[in-house]
Write a protein that holds these residues in place. Structure first.
Motif, short mmCIF file in Angstrom:
data_model
loop_
_atom_site.label_atom_id
_atom_site.label_comp_id
_atom_site.label_asym_id
_atom_site.label_seq_id
_atom_site.Cartn_x
_atom_site.Cartn_y
_atom_site.Cartn_z
N TYR A 1 0.84 -1.20 0.00
CA TYR A 1 0.00 0.00 0.00
C TYR A 1 0.88 1.26 0.00
O TYR A 1 1.89 1.32 0.71
CB TYR A 1 -0.96 -0.03 1.21
CG TYR A 1 -1.56 1.31 1.49
CD1 TYR A 1 -2.22 2.02 0.47
CD2 TYR A 1 -1.44 1.91 2.73
CE1 TYR A 1 -2.74 3.28 0.70
CE2 TYR A 1 -1.97 3.16 2.97
CZ TYR A 1 -2.62 3.84 1.94
OH TYR A 1 -3.13 5.10 2.16
N ARG B 1 5.22 4.91 1.94
CA ARG B 1 5.65 6.28 2.24
C ARG B 1 6.24 6.37 3.65
O ARG B 1 7.29 6.96 3.86
CB ARG B 1 4.43 7.20 2.12
CG ARG B 1 4.69 8.64 2.49
CD ARG B 1 3.51 9.52 2.11
NE ARG B 1 2.25 8.96 2.57
CZ ARG B 1 1.07 9.26 2.06
NH1 ARG B 1 0.97 10.12 1.06
NH2 ARG B 1 -0.03 8.73 2.54
N SER C 1 -9.73 3.84 -0.95
CA SER C 1 -10.25 3.05 0.17
C SER C 1 -11.08 1.86 -0.29
O SER C 1 -11.34 1.69 -1.49
CB SER C 1 -11.06 3.92 1.13
OG SER C 1 -11.11 3.29 2.38
N ARG D 1 -8.73 -1.07 -9.69
CA ARG D 1 -9.10 -1.80 -8.47
C ARG D 1 -10.60 -1.63 -8.23
O ARG D 1 -11.11 -0.51 -8.27
CB ARG D 1 -8.30 -1.26 -7.28
CG ARG D 1 -8.33 -2.16 -6.07
CD ARG D 1 -7.49 -1.61 -4.94
NE ARG D 1 -8.08 -0.41 -4.36
CZ ARG D 1 -7.56 0.26 -3.33
NH1 ARG D 1 -6.41 -0.12 -2.80
NH2 ARG D 1 -8.14 1.33 -2.86
N1 LIG Z 1 -4.41 10.43 -0.39
C1 LIG Z 1 -4.26 9.27 0.43
C2 LIG Z 1 -4.73 8.07 -0.29
C3 LIG Z 1 -5.31 7.10 0.63
S1 LIG Z 1 -5.51 5.50 -0.02
C4 LIG Z 1 -6.46 4.70 1.18
C5 LIG Z 1 -6.48 3.22 1.19
N2 LIG Z 1 -5.52 2.67 2.06
C6 LIG Z 1 -6.49 2.54 -0.12
O1 LIG Z 1 -5.72 1.59 -0.32
O2 LIG Z 1 -7.31 2.91 -0.94
C7 LIG Z 1 -2.83 9.09 0.81
O3 LIG Z 1 -2.00 9.83 0.34
O4 LIG Z 1 -2.50 8.26 1.64
#
Ligand SMILES: N[C@@H](CCSC[C@H](N)C(=O)O)C(=O)O
Length: 854
Positions: A549, A554, A773, A808
């Motif tokens: 993820y 990050r 999400s 997805r």
């Molecule tokens: N802008 C957010 C994106 C969140 S993604 C949320 C979720 N875990 C998924 O897999 O869809 C960010 O920068 O984290």
């Protein structure tokens, strides 16, 4: 007539005579036995009182003004009641066997014992200083109310009439009233006397319309006679009789009865000190594992349990080593012929957390101890109204008094305790990593407490809270601070950052469903990972996936760039790649399964085994967001820590952000709790409430989402798309997935071979919301490389072979046909399929990019 014949006739005559007399009065024999037993009972009381006569060393005069017991003549009803009389000396419980109730005991002494035992001292005060004719002990079952009542009788030297409801329930109309009269007349003959009625609500409950006439008459008679206790005899000497009631359902007691008990004492659930004493006593000389048994921990996690619950939990736990030994013996060559009790191992902390079918959750080789704190006491103060003090009707029986009951020492409600006794009963006996008093943190929901463990769908809904009003849903304690009883603190919670009852309730529930001994709730899934990664220190190495993820990637990149943590990204679907990297520097192996967004499967048990074998200190951490505890419990298959984004399936409605963490190791749990308290990332009371509500519907949501996902996956596959979903037999790791999980989840992905085509599909969908999400009740569509995984830079994405065109789908609970229809239209509109008279089929997809790799 021969001698023999005469003898035979005599015997026959006697038999007939006895039979006839029984027919004439079927109760005669019973009454006679009652009379004999009652006489024996009273004889004992008389003997004891005579022995004690003149023994005024303690300043009491228990025998003064007492009727001459040898002269007592009891009628048939008094004889029946006399069966329930216990001489004070025969009661093995005194106040010295009760700890933590100093204030109540002091008041009981002043208001009951001294007036009963030294009436001459109180005579000048008239009725004002007489003992109250009614006293009520109330609180949850199993907390020692009966023991306290008996101690009062023991200390006061009063005869103890332990009145059972069955004593007053007579089949003959009118006899019950006679028995009630007998109770009071006998008490007068035996005074000083205590008429103790356990579960007084059952005998003298609220009068209702339609109630049986006899029952109403019994209550009326009881009250009339009770009122008569306040009168004095001819010599102006007041009666020395107290009706002492005990209940865990104060609200069920008739108002008129309650008015006759002006003194009401709350007897709450045992506090931490009492629980320690209970455990010491109940476990007695039970063999304990010196390394792996933590009594303080058990005392803390049994917060909210009554003495009898704790006793039951100990009984269950003590069986585990025995059961284990018997199984081993049966399996061994020697069989049961060579059993040796000395070879049974000692009881361990983990034995208190057995799972259904006797399977012990704890991994054999790892410590399963956890530290936790206390739940709030719900006992209302003496002054609080009946309404406020209603106890949950949990159906538990109060404990029977036996030797073990000495352990069930109740603790005074905090607001009744003197500072001295508060200090003696200091709630927080543990310190945090900085040596400060450890504030409340969650305990597991259910150390066995003797109850059956239900299927997960049931456990998700079933909650165990001892709310003072019996609320079905945990209240939102929307309070930043909690008042204390003294400058030393004394209450369970002080500040919501450190602990909040709503959050604690949620965390206990989560611990239960995640098969953990400790769960923690924080503000988001990434907040959870932040708490976990603070276990790392510079120089530590983390091994994690190359399909990960974006947010996880990050945070790990940040730790690598700023905190000196070494991060290895490998293909975690290949256990050998992970194994090759494990060293003594490896502090964490961080896994996702299925991976996000490529839906690859990771073999948690193999990696966990290899990791722990190579480095016992390394922690295996699993992000279980994709499956939720409904479909996978990573802690059961080797993980040390599991975390999830509560924003997803657990809450299910995309109306909150939340993260949850669970583990079975006390030290790790303490460290993570420290971070939460120190940084203030604990989940808010309101969001804790919402997450708790969401969790209750997890099973039914997941079931529908999964069924829909399966339909969508099959639909796409049947129209020529290469679909990544572990519910499809075509998934290269289908067997591996199902060897660990109970379902395929509701996230799938597929490729089109063309980024712009994928964009067109996503944008053409109407029912499917374009959103990051997953796990929500409504269906979502997204392009991970542009959205959820955009934080992974393009170069890294390329290196890790992330298909930029991947779409997805996160499937919700809508009607599956509607979802398929909307998706079909979007595919046609986007030009992703060729439409023929037979239907439609995917245009040529770049097979290499689209084939899920194992
Ligand atoms: N802008 C957010 C994106 C969140 S993604 C949320 C979720 N875990 C998924 O897999 O869809 C960010 O920068 O984290």
């Amino acid at each position: 007539m021969s001698e023999q014949k005469r003898l035979k006739e005599l015997v026959t005559g006697l038999v007939v005579a006895v039979g006839v007399s029984k027919l004439v009065d079927p109760d005669r024999e019973k009454n006679e036995q009652a009379r004999l037993k009652a006489q024996a009972n009273l004889q004992r009381i008389r003997r004891k009182r005579v022995e004690g006569e003149g023994d005024g060393g303690d300043g009491t005069d228990a025998s003064r003004h007492t009727n001459r017991l040898e002269d007592l003549v009891l009628n048939e009803y008094e004889n029946q009641v006399a069966l329930e009389v216990v001489a004070p000396e025969d009661i093995p419980v005194g106040f010295d066997a009760i700890g933590g109730l100093e204030d109540i005991i002091e008041e009981l002494k002043e208001s009951i014992i001294y007036p009963l035992t030294m009436p001459h001292l109180y005579r000048h005060g008239g009725a004002l200083l007489a003992a109250p004719s009614g006293v009520l002990l109330y609180g949850p079952p199993g907390c020692g109310k009966t023991m306290l009542a008996k101690a009062v009788a023991h200390e006061s030297g009063a005869s103890f009439i332990n009145l059972h409801i069955s004593t007053l329930t007579e089949k003959w109309y009118g006899d019950s009233n006679k028995l009630v009269r007998a109770v009071f007349s006998l008490a007068k003959k035996l005074q000083p006397a205590i008429i103790f009625i356990d579960e007084i609500d059952a005998v003298l409950g609220t009068r209702r319309s339609g109630e049986h006439e006899a029952s109403g008459m019994v209550k009326a008679e009881f009250m009339t006679l009770w009122d008569g206790l306040t009168s004095t005899n001819a010599a102006g000497v007041p009666n020395r009789i107290v009706v002492l009631g005990a209940t865990n359902r104060i609200n069920d007691i008739d108002e008129a009865i309650l008015r006759r008990m002006p003194k009401k004492f709350p007897v709450p659930l045992p506090g931490i000190g009492q629980r320690q004493r209970i455990l010491q006593l109940v476990l007695g000389d039970t063999k304990r594992d010196p390394e792996r048994f933590d009594l303080d921990y058990i005392a803390r996690v049994t917060s909210g349990m009554s003495g009898s619950d704790i006793k039951e939990a100990c009984r269950d736990a003590a069986m585990v080593p025995m059961r284990e030994y018997i199984r081993q013996q049966r399996a061994s060559a020697g069989g049961m012929s060579q059993v040796n009790p000395d070879h049974v191992r000692g009881i361990r902390t983990e034995d208190f957390f057995g799972r259904r079918g006797g399977r012990v959750l704890a991994a054999e080789t790892r410590s399963r101890q956890t530290s936790t704190a206390n739940a709030q006491s719900n006992a209302p103060s003496n002054e609080q109204s009946n309404e406020q003090s209603k106890d949950s009707s949990d159906g538990y029986e109060d404990v029977e008094e036996d030797e073990d009951d000495k352990a069930f020492v109740p603790m005074a409600a905090p607001n009744r305790m003197s500072p001295a006794s508060q200090a003696a009963n200091k709630v927080f006996t543990r310190v945090d990593l900085d040596g400060h008093a450890l504030p409340p943190s969650p305990a597991p929901s259910s150390p066995l407490s003797g109850r059956k463990r239900y299927a997960l769908a049931t456990e998700l809904v079933y909650t165990e809270s001892k709310d003072q009003y019996g609320s079905s849903s945990i209240p939102i304690y929307q309070s930043a601070t909690f008042k204390q009883t003294s400058s030393n603190g004394g209450n369970e919670y002080d500040y919501t950052r450190s602990g909040n009852p709503t959050r604690t309730h949620l965390e206990r529930h989560l611990a239960k469903i995640m098969n953990a001994t400790r769960a923690l709730a924080v503000g988001s899934g990434m907040g959870a990972l932040d708490v976990i990664t603070r276990l790392l220190k510079p120089g530590d190495e983390v091994i994690t996936g190359d399909d990960l993820y974006g947010g996880t990637n990050r945070l790990l990149t940040y730790l690598k760039n700023n905190q000196g943590v070494v991060v290895h990204h490998v293909d975690t679907t290949n256990a050998d790649s992970v194994n090759a990297l494990i060293s003594d520097k490896t502090a964490m192996v961080l896994l996702e399964t299925p991976t996000n967004p490529l839906i690859k499967i990771v073999d948690i048990p193999s990696i966990a085994r290899a990791t722990h074998e190579a480095n016992s200190k390394a922690l295996v951490v699993v992000d279980n967001t994709m499956l939720s505890p409904m479909l996978l419990n990573p802690l059961d298959i080797g993980a040390d820590i599991v975390y999830e984004s509560g924003t997803k399936y657990l809450s299910g409605h995309h109306d909150i952000m939340a993260g949850v963490i669970a583990c079975n190791d006390s030290e790790i749990g303490d460290k993570m709790y420290f971070t939460i308290n120190a940084t203030g990332c604990g989940l808010s009371p309101n969001d804790s409430f919402l997450l708790m509500r969401g969790v209750k519907t997890l099973a039914i949501r997941m079931e529908k989402q999964q069924a829909n996902a399966q339909r969508i996956a099959e639909f796409l596959e049947s129209h020529g798309f290469r679909v990544r979903y572990p519910g499809l037999k075509s998934h290269p790791q289908y067997d591996l997935h199902w060897s660990m999980a109970r379902g395929a989840g509701a996230v799938l992905s597929f490729e089109t071979g063309d980024v712009t085509l994928s964009e067109r599909i996503v944008e053409a969908a109407r029912l499917w919301a374009i959103s990051v999400s997953f796990g929500c009740v409504n269906s979502l569509i997204s392009m991970p490389c542009r959205m959820s995984h955009a934080s992974i830079d393009a170069k890294t994405r390329e290196e890790r072979q992330m298909p930029e065109d991947i779409i997805r789908l996160c499937v919700g609970i809508e009607d599956a046909d509607d979802l398929i229809e909307d998706l079909s239209r979007a595919l046609v509109q986007a030009g992703a399929v060729t439409v023929t008279l037979d239907g439609f089929h995917a245009n040529d997809v770049d097979a290499e990019a689209a084939t899920p790799s194992a």
